[in-house]
Design a protein around this motif. Structure first.
Motif, mmCIF file in Angstrom:
data_model
loop_
_atom_site.group_PDB
_atom_site.id
_atom_site.type_symbol
_atom_site.label_atom_id
_atom_site.label_comp_id
_atom_site.label_asym_id
_atom_site.label_seq_id
_atom_site.Cartn_x
_atom_site.Cartn_y
_atom_site.Cartn_z
ATOM 1 N N GLN A 1 58.713 78.526 64.437
ATOM 2 C CA GLN A 1 57.981 79.193 63.369
ATOM 3 C C GLN A 1 58.804 79.032 62.084
ATOM 4 O OE1 GLN A 1 55.061 80.262 63.838
ATOM 5 N NE2 GLN A 1 54.906 80.569 66.048
ATOM 6 N N PRO A 2 58.197 79.200 60.922
ATOM 7 C CA PRO A 2 58.990 79.122 59.693
ATOM 8 C C PRO A 2 60.165 80.098 59.741
ATOM 9 C CG PRO A 2 56.653 79.128 59.168
ATOM 10 C CD PRO A 2 56.755 79.397 60.632
ATOM 11 N N GLY A 3 61.373 79.566 59.578
ATOM 12 C CA GLY A 3 62.574 80.406 59.603
ATOM 13 C C GLY A 3 63.218 80.547 60.960
ATOM 14 N N THR A 4 62.585 80.074 62.030
ATOM 15 C CA THR A 4 63.166 80.169 63.366
ATOM 16 C C THR A 4 64.411 79.287 63.458
ATOM 17 O OG1 THR A 4 61.004 80.577 64.347
ATOM 18 C CG2 THR A 4 62.748 79.875 65.832
ATOM 19 N N LYS A 5 65.477 79.833 64.065
ATOM 20 C CA LYS A 5 66.732 79.093 64.168
ATOM 21 C C LYS A 5 66.921 78.504 65.561
ATOM 22 C CE LYS A 5 69.439 81.456 60.606
ATOM 23 N NZ LYS A 5 70.687 82.204 60.318
ATOM 24 N N VAL A 6 67.438 77.290 65.579
ATOM 25 C CA VAL A 6 67.876 76.644 66.817
ATOM 26 C C VAL A 6 69.305 76.197 66.582
ATOM 27 C CG1 VAL A 6 67.531 74.701 68.379
ATOM 28 C CG2 VAL A 6 65.568 75.866 67.419
ATOM 29 N N ASN A 7 70.227 76.663 67.442
ATOM 30 C CA ASN A 7 71.653 76.342 67.259
ATOM 31 C C ASN A 7 72.123 76.740 65.861
ATOM 32 O OD1 ASN A 7 71.823 75.161 69.856
ATOM 33 N ND2 ASN A 7 70.938 73.268 69.058
ATOM 34 N N ASN A 8 71.688 77.946 65.437
ATOM 35 C CA ASN A 8 72.063 78.503 64.129
ATOM 36 C C ASN A 8 71.597 77.641 62.960
ATOM 37 O OD1 ASN A 8 73.408 80.792 65.215
ATOM 38 N ND2 ASN A 8 75.179 79.486 65.704
ATOM 39 N N ARG A 9 70.496 76.933 63.153
ATOM 40 C CA ARG A 9 69.966 76.073 62.088
ATOM 41 C C ARG A 9 68.455 76.228 62.036
ATOM 42 N NH1 ARG A 9 68.124 70.919 61.078
ATOM 43 N NH2 ARG A 9 67.731 70.603 63.285
ATOM 44 N N VAL A 10 67.891 76.341 60.832
ATOM 45 C CA VAL A 10 66.447 76.470 60.646
ATOM 46 C C VAL A 10 65.828 75.071 60.641
ATOM 47 C CG1 VAL A 10 64.602 77.207 59.105
ATOM 48 C CG2 VAL A 10 66.635 78.643 59.403
ATOM 49 N N THR B 1 64.076 67.503 60.275
ATOM 50 C CA THR B 1 65.335 66.864 60.660
ATOM 51 C C THR B 1 65.855 67.538 61.915
ATOM 52 O OG1 THR B 1 65.865 66.324 58.366
ATOM 53 C CG2 THR B 1 67.677 66.317 59.938
ATOM 54 N N LEU B 2 66.161 66.744 62.919
ATOM 55 C CA LEU B 2 66.702 67.240 64.188
ATOM 56 C C LEU B 2 68.060 66.614 64.427
ATOM 57 C CD1 LEU B 2 63.497 66.951 66.424
ATOM 58 C CD2 LEU B 2 64.333 68.978 65.241
ATOM 59 N N THR B 3 68.955 67.382 65.024
ATOM 60 C CA THR B 3 70.275 66.858 65.357
ATOM 61 C C THR B 3 70.249 66.252 66.748
ATOM 62 O OG1 THR B 3 70.936 69.025 66.197
ATOM 63 C CG2 THR B 3 71.422 68.544 63.888
ATOM 64 N N TRP B 4 71.339 65.565 67.082
ATOM 65 C CA TRP B 4 71.351 64.819 68.354
ATOM 66 C C TRP B 4 71.234 65.731 69.566
ATOM 67 C CZ3 TRP B 4 75.085 65.633 72.060
ATOM 68 C CH2 TRP B 4 76.188 66.388 71.669
ATOM 69 N N TRP B 5 71.719 66.995 69.460
ATOM 70 C CA TRP B 5 71.629 67.879 70.631
ATOM 71 C C TRP B 5 70.255 68.541 70.754
ATOM 72 C CZ3 TRP B 5 75.000 68.977 66.554
ATOM 73 C CH2 TRP B 5 74.647 70.029 65.735
ATOM 74 N N GLU B 6 69.424 68.437 69.715
ATOM 75 C CA GLU B 6 68.036 68.896 69.801
ATOM 76 C C GLU B 6 67.178 67.719 70.267
ATOM 77 O OE1 GLU B 6 68.883 71.866 66.028
ATOM 78 O OE2 GLU B 6 67.812 69.995 65.746
ATOM 79 N N LYS B 7 67.552 67.191 71.423
ATOM 80 C CA LYS B 7 67.025 65.895 71.857
ATOM 81 C C LYS B 7 65.641 65.978 72.473
ATOM 82 C CE LYS B 7 69.730 66.373 76.136
ATOM 83 N NZ LYS B 7 70.463 67.562 75.705
ATOM 84 N N ALA B 8 65.162 67.158 72.804
ATOM 85 C CA ALA B 8 63.842 67.291 73.437
ATOM 86 C C ALA B 8 62.917 68.079 72.514
ATOM 87 C CB ALA B 8 63.967 67.986 74.790
ATOM 88 N N PHE B 9 61.814 67.471 72.098
ATOM 89 C CA PHE B 9 60.866 68.163 71.237
ATOM 90 C C PHE B 9 59.457 67.685 71.560
ATOM 91 C CE2 PHE B 9 61.629 64.265 68.933
ATOM 92 C CZ PHE B 9 60.413 63.951 68.360
ATOM 93 N N SER B 10 58.470 68.481 71.177
ATOM 94 C CA SER B 10 57.076 68.113 71.383
ATOM 95 C C SER B 10 56.243 68.610 70.206
ATOM 96 C CB SER B 10 56.531 68.694 72.700
ATOM 97 O OG SER B 10 56.542 70.102 72.663
ATOM 98 N N LEU B 11 55.152 67.894 69.957
ATOM 99 C CA LEU B 11 54.223 68.240 68.880
ATOM 100 C C LEU B 11 52.844 68.484 69.482
ATOM 101 C CD1 LEU B 11 55.377 65.589 66.274
ATOM 102 C CD2 LEU B 11 55.395 68.051 65.897
ATOM 103 N N GLU B 12 52.243 69.593 69.116
ATOM 104 C CA GLU B 12 50.894 69.917 69.579
ATOM 105 C C GLU B 12 49.925 69.713 68.423
ATOM 106 O OE1 GLU B 12 48.544 73.791 71.334
ATOM 107 O OE2 GLU B 12 50.664 73.531 71.832
#
Length: 875
Positions: free
Chosen positions: A565-574, A587-598
């Motif tokens: 969601q807008p403002g949601t943090k993953v690994n202390n990053r929005v 922008t995703l970092t290398w450890w955010e390696k799994a993502f999906s788009l609906e």
């Protein structure tokens, strides 16, 4: 008989003309079929008072349990939160309006504020009523004054009544009243209407008092629906197994096990009558056929009936009786061009002899299988017989003899690995098109046979059919064959082979249809298909494509199994600063390696029939096609780089949108793969290569000097003794210096490797090899408590005293101290690895008790193992 036949055909033509005129009149009207959104689908509450469509195409509903956004598949609820100033303060939604700038404004039960929805952040701005823009207040007041219980377009007007919804044809004045009916899945869910909204894609949305949201597409496919009514004015049963029409235009609908419903059209509405076990030989109906003489032939699972439409009398044909049918299961009945009646049973094919009122039963070998499921006659008067267990058989008609030449039958069977054969031997239905092509429905899809070339073409799930289990096939006499299966109805263009699918959201009785429960009235062009929830009828020419292209949007981003969601943090990053709808790049970092788009196509006529194609440029070379059941794309372990995601959507009629939804995705590399890390790698690699090169050059120089020295010694042995002595004295002095350098280098290297200090004045190359062998033996046997110094000396083939003296000479240590040094150094290596506890290390280096090991360690290193390790970490 001739006069009777003429009268009969005159009657048929008259009835057909009447029905055609009625059907054309009815074609000007529509019969709405409503879909429902209630608390069962995710609505927070079933009272709906306001409906709007936003600028992206989402539908918004105001309930007394919160504000709802709908994308055709899923519901998102915005609820009140007193502790959040960007949320609603009350769940009672009274009014939703959109202003000229497409902003959404919401009025709730809180009289102090109105709320402006922020698309970018998916939250609300609270505005005091006193400070609200004047044009917004006017919109809200207009909503309160104006009645929103009516809607209209150029052809129709809809109005709320005390009983339900009234539809008025504005050209003819015809009125149609829609009421709630729990027996019909397409009726209104509630007769009390609070709000009506007609959107720009001809979808009529109705908010009810207690039935949630009802919505219908004005351009819905005109599938008529017959079903069992609780008050007994509908079908006798919803499971339909056979369909036909008689010469009076009455529709005969056979059920699974409750008999037959006879439907007679009338001005005041259809009239229903029923035939069941008391009159029929069996109530389990499997086939119905009206012949040219006005007899209705009824095939059941318990025998066969003939019903005389003029006298209303039955004639029963029981199996096993002489001159009767061979088997009680009668699944197919047809009449050929000569008036001969053919039936298919579970014991083969039979022909009816009218003159003697008896059946001639043929051996099953004629058709290759016992269970005959369908029979058709082609334009050359040949018979085609489909069996459930023996493929397809063609019986040739002899035009000279005016009869069938049964000796020239041809069998078509499936051959494994041969594409030019039937796709499967279990055949359920047959049809011939105007080109003389035979369409064959099987348990594994459809085979299309060209009888002239004997070539096949196949259609299956791989070709776009929703299901391979074919129930029935009917040709409409023009462009299409219509196919029923277990997931709806499909049609195939006989020229282009283009495919279109229809499901219950188009108005079908359900997704599941029954075998051979079909009928085509070629006089008026009406098609019938029966299933497990009733009967559908339609005119093929009236099935038009929906002209509205869908708009596709990205609805959800999930990173590492967490919805963003807008403002949601993953690994202390929005990840999302704004709503995904308002975001062009992430922008995703290398450890955010799994993502999906609906994603979702905002097209509500038949959302379950929408199709999608997507690709991630740089990863997917081809478009990936999917349907409404899988509206997402998932990726993982992507290399660092920049990618472009694109997705297109098509409506249920295959009309694709012009503009895709897109998202730019940047994957950052891990720190060890960044440019500065690679620069450091290059620098270290160059340094390492330089050191290795220097070492190799020095070793080569030493070897060259040794070889030169040996060569000179050999040459001097052949010369004068005095000269030799002088030369040896001169060169030996120089060589001694070189040997001392070698010994010093050897001692330093050995000390670093083993922790043992060597006597540089006594060591040579052979001694270094000896010591390495000793150390290896010690390390290999440290864990063995019984391994002694005597055992070690024996393995070296030396006496204890010899061994002692040699170690003393080379290391200046006693044999015990030498072994203990190796043991303690090995123990330290184990501890530094972090793989073992202190106790485990003690046992691995030959101590029976950990306490003894600790005392030995303190004596050797001056500290306990744990403190020693701490000192190394801190220093």
């Amino acid at each position: 008989m001739i006069i009777s036949n003429k009268k009969f055909w005159i009657l048929i033509v008259f009835i057909s003309l009447v029905q055609i005129s009625v059907s054309r009149l009815n074609a000007q009207d529509i019969n709405l079929k409503f879909n429902h959104l209630t608390t069962d689908n995710g609505l927070p509450q079933n009272s709906v008072y306001s409906i709007v469509k936003d600028k992206y195409g989402f539908m918004w509903f105001g309930t007394w349990g919160g504000l709802v956004r709908y994308d055709g598949y899923s519901i998102k609820v915005f609820r009140a939160n007193e502790n959040d100033t960007t949320a609603l303060s009350d769940n009672i939604i009274k009014v939703i309006v959109t202003d000229p700038l497409h902003n959404i404004w919401v009025e709730t039960g809180d009289k102090n504020y109105i709320y402006k929805y922020n698309y970018e952040y998916e939250n609300f701005t609270r505005v005091l009523f006193k400070k609200a823009p004047v044009y917004v207040v006017k919109l809200l007041n207009k909503w309160k004054i104006k009645s929103f219980k009516t809607a209209h377009n150029k052809l129709f007007k809809w109005a709320s009544t005390s009983q339900g919804l009234m539809q008025i044809n504005q050209s003819s004045g015809k009125q149609t009243l829609y009421l709630s009916n729990h027996n019909s899945p397409f009726s209104l869910s509630d007769d009390q209407i609070n709000y009506m909204y007609l959107d720009d894609c001809e979808n009529l949305w109705i908010g009810t008092q207690s039935g949630g949201v009802n919505y219908a597409n004005i351009e819905i496919k005109p599938f008529s629906y017959y079903y069992a009514d609780a008050i007994g004015s509908g079908l006798i049963d919803n499971i339909v197994r056979a369909i036909s029409k008689d010469v009076k235009g009455r529709l005969w609908v056979g059920s699974e096990d409750k008999g037959i419903t006879v439907i007679e059209p009338a001005k005041s509405g259809n009239r229903y009558s029923y035939l069941n076990k008391g009159k029929l030989i069996d109530s389990r109906i499997r086939s119905i056929y009206c012949d040219r003489l006005g007899y209705m032939w009824i095939g059941t699972k318990g025998g066969m009936d003939r019903f005389d439409l003029r006298t209303n009398r039955f004639r029963h044909y029981y199996p096993g009786v002489a001159g009767s049918i061979a088997d009680p299961n009668v699944f197919s009945i047809i009449e050929d061009h000569g008036g001969n009646l053919w039936i298919g049973t579970f014991k083969g094919l039979a022909k009816y002899d009218r003159s003697n009122d008896r059946f001639i039963c043929f051996k099953p070998s004629l058709t290759g299988g016992l269970k005959v499921k369908d029979i058709i006659e082609d334009h050359n008067h040949n018979l085609w017989v489909a069996t459930e267990d023996g493929g397809l058989t063609k019986l040739y008609y002899s035009s000279n003899k005016k009869t069938f030449d049964l000796s020239k039958s041809v069998r078509y069977l499936h051959r494994e690995g041969n594409e030019n054969t039937i796709i499967n031997n279990r055949i359920s239905s047959l049809s011939e098109d105007k080109n003389g092509m035979i369409w064959i429905g099987t348990n594994a899809g459809i085979s299309l046979l060209n009888p002239v070339t004997n070539k096949f073409k196949h259609f299956s799930i791989k070709s776009g059919l929703p299901d391979d289990l074919i129930m029935a096939i009917k040709y409409d006499g023009k462009k299409y064959v219509w196919i029923s299966h277990k997931k709806g109805i499909s049609r195939i263009n006989i020229e282009t082979f283009s495919l279109q699918n229809f499901n219950m959201y188009d108005g079908l009785q359900g997704t599941e249809f029954n075998q051979n429960a079909s009928f085509y009235d070629r006089y008026i062009g009406e098609m019938y298909f029966g299933g497990t929830n009733g009967l559908n009828s339609f005119y093929p020419d009236s099935i038009k494509i929906n002209r509205y292209k869908p708009r596709v949007v990205l609805t959800n981003l999930t990173v590492m199994d967490q919805i963003m969601q807008p403002g949601t943090k993953v690994n202390n990053r929005v990840v999302l600063q704004k709503s995904l709808l308002c975001t062009d790049e992430i922008t995703l970092t290398w450890w955010e390696k799994a993502f999906s788009l609906e994603f979702s196509a905002l097209h509500f006529a038949n959302p379950q029939g929408n199709k999608y194609k997507y690709k991630l440029e740089g990863i997917n070379k081809q478009w990936i096609f999917t349907d409404a059941s899988t509206r997402s794309a998932s990726y993982s372990y992507l290399p660092a780089g920049t990618y472009q995601f694109k997705v297109y959507a098509a409506n249920s009629d295959g009309l694709w949108c012009d503009t895709p939804a897109t998202l730019r995705i940047v994957i950052l590399p891990p720190w060890w793969a960044t440019w500065w890390a690679k620069t450091i790698y290059v620098v270290f690699a160059c340094l390492a290569i330089g050191l290795i090169y220097k070492y190799i050059v020095s070793r080569i120089e030493i070897r060259k000097k040794e070889e030169a020295y040996q060569s000179k010694l050999r040459s001097l042995s052949e010369t004068d003794t005095s000269v030799t002595k002088q030369f040896n004295t001169f060169t030996l002095r120089n060589h001694i210096g070189n040997l001392q350098d070698q010994r010093l280098y050897m001692c330093e290297s050995f000390s670093k490797e083993s922790g043992v200090e060597l006597n540089k004045n006594a060591i040579n190359i052979s001694d270094e090899t000896f010591l390495k062998k000793v150390i290896l033996l010690i390390k290999d046997n440290l864990h063995d408590e019984n391994f002694s110094i005597d055992s070690l000396a024996a393995k070296l083939k030396m006496s204890r005293s010899q061994f002692y003296r040699k170690i003393k000479t080379l290391t200046n240590q006693s044999l015990y101290d030498f072994v203990n040094t190796i043991r303690m150094n090995q123990a330290l290596e184990y501890l530094l690895s972090g793989e073992y506890t202190v106790s485990e290390v003690a046992y691995k280096v030959g101590f029976s008790l950990p306490t003894n090991f600790t005392r030995a360690f303190v004596k050797f290193y001056g500290k306990t193992p744990s403190k020693y390790l701490d000192s190394l970490k801190n220093g």
